[in-house]
Design an enzyme around this catalytic site. Structure first.
Site, PDB file in Angstrom:
ATOM      1  N   TYR A 201      24.247  -9.391  17.480  1.00 33.14           N
ATOM      2  CA  TYR A 201      24.624  -8.062  16.998  1.00 33.14           C
ATOM      3  C   TYR A 201      25.032  -7.185  18.175  1.00 33.14           C
ATOM      4  CZ  TYR A 201      24.241  -3.379  15.051  1.00 33.14           C
ATOM      5  OH  TYR A 201      24.503  -2.078  14.665  1.00 33.14           O
TER       6      TYR A 201
ATOM      7  N   SER B 176       0.817  -1.220   0.000  1.00 34.79           N
ATOM      8  CA  SER B 176       0.000   0.000   0.000  1.00 34.79           C
ATOM      9  C   SER B 176       0.847   1.265   0.000  1.00 34.79           C
ATOM     10  CB  SER B 176      -0.944   0.001   1.204  1.00 34.79           C
ATOM     11  OG  SER B 176      -1.846  -1.073   1.112  1.00 34.79           O
TER      12      SER B 176
ATOM     13  N   THR C 228      15.615   2.108  11.576  1.00 36.37           N
ATOM     14  CA  THR C 228      15.691   3.328  10.782  1.00 36.37           C
ATOM     15  C   THR C 228      15.301   2.981   9.353  1.00 36.37           C
ATOM     16  OG1 THR C 228      17.394   4.309  12.181  1.00 36.37           O
ATOM     17  CG2 THR C 228      17.228   5.142   9.928  1.00 36.37           C
ATOM     18  N   LEU C 229      14.411   3.780   8.787  1.00 43.66           N
ATOM     19  CA  LEU C 229      13.918   3.566   7.426  1.00 43.66           C
ATOM     20  C   LEU C 229      14.606   4.537   6.476  1.00 43.66           C
ATOM     21  CD1 LEU C 229      10.121   3.418   8.324  1.00 43.66           C
ATOM     22  CD2 LEU C 229      11.748   1.515   8.173  1.00 43.66           C
ATOM     23  N   GLU C 230      15.037   4.058   5.326  1.00 45.04           N
ATOM     24  CA  GLU C 230      15.647   4.876   4.277  1.00 45.04           C
ATOM     25  C   GLU C 230      14.523   5.284   3.335  1.00 45.04           C
ATOM     26  OE1 GLU C 230      18.102   1.937   2.549  1.00 45.04           O
ATOM     27  OE2 GLU C 230      19.284   1.650   4.343  1.00 45.04           O
TER      28      GLU C 230
END
Length: 176
Positions: A152, A96, A120-122
């Protein structure tokens, strides 16, 4: 092997997958739908130097949202802290949002085992698009691992919202 939505639900309930703030209504056939947080960042440097921390402007969206403009790179965040010490995860846009011309992750979709924090989104857009805090914008899939897992413990550990690049912190590449 990718986990089914029902297996994600089972693993959340067993404490092997962490999603805060979890809502079973956002379980999908092979993923979990996550929401956009109110924090948005963008870089102000005319030229970004990989060996220096970038100058970033940080805004908090209100209930009226924010219009994202083409030609600008944004960093958004997920409302949910998500991850697992038992599974690797991959992040994708939901159909969407992608069919509106919103790209949310195009170069770093892998979440290592043990990386549990808001992602975190690019973000970039094909045309002006108004986004809102709390809107479902993407999905996270979980994958079983083969072999001994390594937890990690990188430079983004402890992140609480969208984070600007920390490339300049890499060992041997300090600020010049």
């Amino acid at each position: 092997m990718i986990l089914s939505g029902l297996e994600i639900l089972s693993e959340v309930r067993a404490g092997r997958i962490y999603i805060d703030d979890f809502d079973a209504e956002r379980i999908e056939p092979n993923s979990y739908g996550f929401r956009l947080a109110e924090d948005i960042l963008w870089y102000n440097d005319e030229v970004i130097d990989c060996f220096r921390p970038p100058a970033a402007e940080h805004v908090k969206m209100g209930p009226d949202g924010l219009v994202l403009e083409p030609g600008r790179f944004y960093l958004g965040g997920t409302m949910e802290a998500m991850g697992s010490p038992h599974y690797a995860a991959t992040l994708y846009a939901c159909r969407s949002s992608s069919t509106l011309g919103i790209w949310i992750q195009f170069s770093a979709p892998l979440g290592h085992s043990g990386a549990i924090f808001p992602w975190t989104l690019e973000m970039t857009v094909a045309q002006p698009v108004r986004v809102y805090p709390g809107m479902v914008i993407g999905k996270l899939a979980f994958w079983s691992m083969q072999g001994e897992s390594i937890t990690y413990d990188g430079k983004y550990t402890g992140s609480e919202s969208a984070v600007a690049s920390r490339l300049s912190l890499e060992e041997g590449r300090g600020v010049r």
